[in-house]
Motif scaffolding. Sequence first.
Motif, PDB file in Angstrom:
ATOM      1  N   THR A 161       3.162  34.146  28.041  1.00  0.00           N
ATOM      2  CA  THR A 161       1.755  34.369  28.356  1.00  0.00           C
ATOM      3  C   THR A 161       0.937  33.739  27.235  1.00  0.00           C
ATOM      4  OG1 THR A 161       1.594  36.499  27.186  1.00  0.00           O
ATOM      5  CG2 THR A 161       2.296  36.564  29.505  1.00  0.00           C
ATOM      6  N   ARG A 168      -2.025  37.407  30.254  1.00  0.00           N
ATOM      7  CA  ARG A 168      -1.788  37.773  31.651  1.00  0.00           C
ATOM      8  C   ARG A 168      -0.576  37.003  32.179  1.00  0.00           C
ATOM      9  NH1 ARG A 168      -6.588  40.210  31.973  1.00  0.00           N
ATOM     10  NH2 ARG A 168      -6.325  41.079  34.042  1.00  0.00           N
ATOM     11  N   ASN A 189       1.724  48.068  32.782  1.00  0.00           N
ATOM     12  CA  ASN A 189       0.319  47.863  33.148  1.00  0.00           C
ATOM     13  C   ASN A 189      -0.415  49.207  33.111  1.00  0.00           C
ATOM     14  OD1 ASN A 189      -1.676  45.981  34.137  1.00  0.00           O
ATOM     15  ND2 ASN A 189      -1.565  46.991  36.126  1.00  0.00           N
ATOM     16  N   THR A 196      -3.794  44.747  28.096  1.00  0.00           N
ATOM     17  CA  THR A 196      -4.211  43.984  29.270  1.00  0.00           C
ATOM     18  C   THR A 196      -3.849  44.742  30.551  1.00  0.00           C
ATOM     19  OG1 THR A 196      -3.919  41.904  28.092  1.00  0.00           O
ATOM     20  CG2 THR A 196      -3.918  41.803  30.500  1.00  0.00           C
ATOM     21  N   LEU A 198      -3.563  44.134  34.698  1.00  0.00           N
ATOM     22  CA  LEU A 198      -3.579  43.187  35.809  1.00  0.00           C
ATOM     23  C   LEU A 198      -4.367  43.769  36.974  1.00  0.00           C
ATOM     24  CD1 LEU A 198       0.145  42.006  35.783  1.00  0.00           C
ATOM     25  CD2 LEU A 198      -1.833  40.880  34.746  1.00  0.00           C
ATOM     26  N   GLU A 202      -4.058  39.992  41.059  1.00  0.00           N
ATOM     27  CA  GLU A 202      -3.023  39.418  40.198  1.00  0.00           C
ATOM     28  C   GLU A 202      -1.661  40.045  40.483  1.00  0.00           C
ATOM     29  OE1 GLU A 202      -5.750  38.230  36.308  1.00  0.00           O
ATOM     30  OE2 GLU A 202      -5.061  40.297  36.564  1.00  0.00           O
TER      31      GLU A 202
END
Length: 425
Positions: A161, A168, A189, A196, A198, A202
């Motif tokens: 990434t 991401r 996640n 981060t 998603l 995504e």
Amino acid sequence: MNRADPQTAARSVPDPAPDPVSRRMRDTKPSASLEAAQLARDLRGQGRRVISLATGEPDFPTPDHIKAACVTALAENRTGYPPVQGIPALREAICQKFHLDNDLDYRASEVIVANGVKQIIFNALAASLEPGQEVLIPAPGWVSYSEMARLNGGVPVWLETRWDDNFRLRPEALEAAITENTRWLILNNPCNPTGTILTEAEIRALAEVLERHPQVMVLSDDIYEHLRYGSAPYFTIAQVSEAMKARTLTANGVSKAWCMTGWRVGFAAGPQALIDAMRTYQGQTTGGVMHPAQFGALAALTGSRCFMGPNLEAFRARRALGVQLINETEGLSCHAPDGAFYLFVNCAPLIGATRPDGGTIASDADLTRYFVEEAEVVCVPGAAFGLSPFFRISFACGIEVLEEACLKLRDAVARLTPAKEGPSA
């Protein structure tokens, strides 16, 4: 003079003791975050005033109604061997949680309770990996994913990434990494260490890739689900793809949002065959989670969540302060995380810098070691998360502590002599 028989003398010399440690364990690294936290404890034991920003442990106490449920369970003498898979009432509450929070429907038989999400993940890999099968991990990722894969005979594969994309995972990177030997993709996640999150689109794009590769399962580690700083709704992969639900293990727990890290209660829902295998493995290793902790988790999942809002606001304030202080420090920078309670700090400009004692900062590990020695602040190097040169700090601490630590880091950085720039092109 009598002389001993040479053959008898040779036999009397004991053979060297065998190495008690397996090659597998010799190749396994300790948890970098736990090692850093222990370093802080050791230094405090020596009388040093060390600030630890190493562990992801909220500084808020467990809510009273949860503690009361544990006390009641003890008073009722619920201290015998617990069911390996979890008490029925808790597994039903977990089904209800998945239904209400994630629009996912599971039977209680498809749910398992374990000693933290860490054991959930380890058991899943132990129950499913054949030697040499690959486990895909977006980098940076939690320090234990790769080592747990190795311990269970798997091969961890870090997926690239980018810093300028806020780390991401993109579908093209996932597609390029999948081979016929790929067994798992681990999705965390919000992400530890970057924070981060998603989006639904995504996650759906990743699911579309995975649907074309039926040999790949997904381990969705959603432990930071309720620690999010935006207003966008939360999505997990089994929720957005019915096809992927059949090969996804959705893991969660009460450690972070419910401030129950030491209670060691994690849970997961997934395909019946996998859950059955995990139950068998757990039954031959640790057994079930102790009754009082399970009744505490039951109170957590079925009781009030009114404490979560104030806790999140406190984390939000710490997040703002930490991002400001880090980005005001020359040579350091970070993104504002979408969730969790970490800052993943870019320290690339400091690699090659010279310490006051003449030593060189050659890596993020060198930098975090320097911070301990010069600033008495403990952080975790990015190499442990599969990506350098970065380091992680946790803001799951008091705001005054965070401010003091960040200012100490700034002062320590100011004492470094920048690396000489190479000749201009």
